[in-house]
Design a protein around this motif. Structure first.
Motif: not given
Length: 416
Positions: A225-229, A294-303, A332-338
């Motif tokens: 089931k989809p979950v909102l972030l 900023m420029r979300p297509y650059l796909n920058k997500v850091w833990l 997940l946030l780095l994935s193509q889904i996001t």
């Protein structure tokens, strides 16, 4: 050593709007690397512009040296390009045929060359070199066979380095495939169905623009089931102004430039003095997730691996560990889904960005079973660790080769 210096264009002759998708390669400082000319993001100029800037024409075998921006990096203009042009922050050297041009580039990139670049390029404002200062470089010229051996040694090390980096990149790329496979999701089936008719109740976050309307959709993640972030994280917006509160202290400041695209690895990071950070900056803690808006297509997500402050171009998210594993969520946030959901929602032309509310409204396939999440996270961590090990080995190969080259030049080791 005889040489001909070639300098780049200056002033009104050099403009960004002269770039085009094909034509004559136009080499910028960012394209000149110790491993060679970086070909993946080359810019081009027209043949007419090239002829206008003929003074800065370069050809195969010319040694290009950066003289501003990044000081004293050298690379050989490759055979594959045949002919090109250079920016005003680069000069080119045309060498005698008796000299191995790869050897000259290798020497300039060594500590022996770097020391001279720093000494000659010292300025009160920013380091830079001019043509005459480049001519003052002292470059030892050993017998040709030694030059050739040194050149081959470095080229071999860069080739081995690239092989390891390519393998590390492959490991990172496979993470997305592994993640979605474990969740039973076919990414091809997740492509947006762009429809212009939507019920008002389907619209979220106050978005009524075209992109928001046509990309909103009911995403089917199969049995999950989809979950909102926003159901599994909360946005943290506690801010400080480091220049006021930590002026004389070292702080961990993370800009988007410190987060690698697609992998989420930390790069080029070192603590800075608080006085260097003038703007109000979000605080984050160990275990938070920084999402580059900023420029979300650059796909920058850091833990986050430690506490600190970050650029306002990132959104700080604090995972609810009772609902989601942080490593799993970062993947997940780095994935193509996001990416499929976030990129269409960006707004702005020159500096496109996505709002925090839009980020929090994306839908993700998060299993309720935390043990399943942790199992996936463990495998992702293993793959990332292996990739990181390969990257370290890659850099060690080059550093060891550089050390040996310097010993050969100084006569402390044979070139054989």
């Amino acid at each position: 050593m005889e040489l001909v210096r070639i300098d780049g264009p200056f002033g009104s002759n050099r403009k960004v709007d002269m770039y085009q998708d094909s034509g004559i390669p136009y080499i910028r400082v960012k394209d000149v690397l110790p491993s060679g000319i970086f070909l993946d993001k080359l810019k081009y100029i027209s043949h007419e512009k090239h002829n206008e800037l003929i003074r800065s024409r370069v050809v195969t075998g010319n040694v290009l040296i950066t003289i501003a921006g990044r000081l004293g990096t050298a690379a050989v203009f490759p055979e594959t390009l045949k002919e090109g042009n250079i920016t005003g922050h680069i000069i080119g050297l045309e060498l005698s045929t008796e000299i191995n041009y790869h050897y000259v580039a290798t020497f300039i990139n060594s500590q022996l060359g770097e020391f001279q670049a720093i000494r000659l390029g010292h300025r009160t404002t920013r380091p830079e070199l001019n043509l005459s200062e480049v001519g003052e470089f002292i470059i030892p010229v050993p017998p040709r066979y030694i030059q050739d051996n040194i050149s081959q040694l470095m080229q071999d090390s860069y080739a081995k380095r690239q092989n390891k980096l390519s393998e590390a990149e492959r490991l990172h790329q496979e993470i997305d495939k592994y993640l979605l496979g474990e969740l039973g999701i076919d990414i091809i089936k997740l492509k947006s169905q762009r429809r212009t008719i939507k019920s008002i109740r389907c619209l979220t976050s106050g978005r009524f623009d075209f992109e928001a309307v046509v990309t909103l959709q009911e995403i089917n993640f199969g049995l999950i089931k989809p979950v909102l972030l926003q159901e599994v994280v909360r946005q943290v917006n506690q801010r400080v102004t480091p220049v006021d509160e930590y002026a004389n202290e070292n702080i961990n400041y993370i800009g988007l430039g410190n987060i690698a695209s697609n992998t989420g690895e930390l790069v080029d990071f070192f603590p800075v003095k608080g006085e260097e950070v003038l703007n109000s900056s979000p605080k984050f803690e160990l275990g938070d997730i920084l999402f580059g808006r900023m420029r979300p297509y650059l796909n920058k997500v850091w833990l986050a691996e430690f506490d600190g402050v970050c650029s306002g171009k990132a959104v700080v998210l604090r995972p609810n560990k009772q609902k989601v594993d942080p490593i799993f969520l970062q993947a997940l946030l780095l994935s193509q889904i996001t990416l499929n959901q976030v990129v269409p929602l960006q707004s702005g032309t020159s500096l496109p960005r996505v709002s925090a509310s839009d980020i929090l409204s994306i839908k993700l396939p998060i299993p309720e079973d935390l043990n399943k999440q942790r199992k996936i996270s463990a495998e992702i961590s293993r793959r990332r660790a292996e990739a990181k090990k390969l990257c370290i080995e890659a850099e060690n190969l080059v550093n060891e080769a550089k050390t040996r080259v310097e010993r050969i030049i100084l006569g402390e080791e044979d070139a054989t």
